[in-house]
Design an enzyme around this catalytic site. Structure first.
Site, PDB file in Angstrom:
ATOM      1  N   ASP A   7     -10.760   2.873  -2.180  1.00 60.44           N
ATOM      2  CA  ASP A   7      -9.919   2.390  -1.080  1.00 60.44           C
ATOM      3  C   ASP A   7      -9.798   3.516  -0.052  1.00 60.44           C
ATOM      4  O   ASP A   7      -9.905   4.700  -0.387  1.00 60.44           O
ATOM      5  CB  ASP A   7      -8.536   1.981  -1.582  1.00 60.44           C
ATOM      6  N   HIS A  57       0.655   3.107   6.244  1.00 61.86           N
ATOM      7  CA  HIS A  57       0.369   4.204   5.298  1.00 61.86           C
ATOM      8  C   HIS A  57       1.338   5.378   5.386  1.00 61.86           C
ATOM      9  O   HIS A  57       1.456   6.155   4.441  1.00 61.86           O
ATOM     10  CB  HIS A  57      -1.068   4.695   5.455  1.00 61.86           C
ATOM     11  N   HIS A 152       1.137   1.795   1.614  1.00 60.53           N
ATOM     12  CA  HIS A 152      -0.240   1.807   1.161  1.00 60.53           C
ATOM     13  C   HIS A 152      -0.684   3.250   0.934  1.00 60.53           C
ATOM     14  O   HIS A 152      -0.370   4.138   1.720  1.00 60.53           O
ATOM     15  CB  HIS A 152      -1.159   1.166   2.209  1.00 60.53           C
ATOM     16  N   ASP A 157      -3.613   2.420  -4.447  1.00 62.04           N
ATOM     17  CA  ASP A 157      -4.200   1.089  -4.291  1.00 62.04           C
ATOM     18  C   ASP A 157      -5.478   0.941  -5.119  1.00 62.04           C
ATOM     19  O   ASP A 157      -5.760  -0.137  -5.654  1.00 62.04           O
ATOM     20  CB  ASP A 157      -4.496   0.807  -2.812  1.00 62.04           C
TER      21      ASP A 157
END
Length: 233
Positions: A7, A57, A152, A157
């Site tokens: 990711d 993020h 995130h 993730d």
């Protein structure tokens, strides 16, 4: 088979307009088992993140200012994923950014170093048509705790997606089965042999120590105490 669940986090949505990769997280699976041999790095993109991306993020320009630039980590990332099958949720997005970063350096596109790519979003849509198939939705569907996922993060993730992928592809979701009576070609009922007693094997001290190491890594990634520590208590 060696597989890498990958990711990224980025400064925005489009590498063609100058958006860059700011975080890469990779989780290794070998023969359908998590190895704990993971790869993670933050990257200085040499530009600011879009407001919308920053809200996702939370990686500020100040935080990333002293991190290595992509060309400084590209070769170790390439070496880590070399020859592995790469698993990504919504693969065109991440591959678009990684291919652009490698091309910017005059290297072959990132995807050329992989032994194929699996897009779990495509898989999920085939398995669950008409339903939500975001990573959060899949965690809920397969009873994978993501309570510690406030923002995130590429490594977090990837760890969640690895659990989702293994659950989504294991072929059986419980230890019990609904069995219909089967018949042979001449109409005779076939004998169904019941399953034997399920043997539970306790973890060894080495396995418990390795488990604790994985939890310590999760603690570090969430900058606190991961949910599995709570369950252990």
């Amino acid at each position: 088979m060696r597989q890498i669940v990958l990711d990224t986090e980025t400064t925005g949505l489009n590498p063609r307009t100058g958006d860059r990769v700011i975080e890469v997280g990779c989780v290794e699976i070998f023969n359908r088992k998590l190895t704990g041999n993971n790869y993670h790095c933050y990257i200085n993109p040499e530009r600011e993140s879009d407001e919308g991306a920053l809200a996702v993020h939370g990686l500020t320009t100040e935080f990333l200012s002293d991190k290595p630039k992509f060309h400084e980590i590209a070769h170790e990332l390439r070496d880590f994923i070399q020859g592995a099958q790469v698993i990504i949720h919504n693969a065109p997005f991440d591959l678009g950014f990684l291919n652009a970063e490698f091309t910017r350096m005059g290297l072959p596109p990132f995807v050329q170093y992989c032994d194929g790519v699996i897009d779990t979003l495509v898989q999920a849509k085939e398995l669950h048509p008409g339903k939500r198939n975001s990573l959060d939705a899949l965690c809920d569907r397969y009873d994978i705790s993501n309570a510690h996922r406030k923002l995130h993060g590429a490594l977090l993730d990837s760890e969640l997606l690895a659990d989702v992928y293994l659950a989504m592809t294991r072929g059986q979701n419980s230890l019990t089965m609904d069995v219909e009576e089967e018949t042979s070609s001449d109409g005779e009922a076939l004998e169904i042999v019941p399953l034997g007693e399920i043997i539970v094997v306790a973890a060894s001290s080495d396995e418990l120590a390795e488990h604790d190491t994985v939890l310590a890594g999760l603690d570090k990634s969430v900058k606190g105490t991961c949910v599995w520590r709570t369950y252990a208590v």
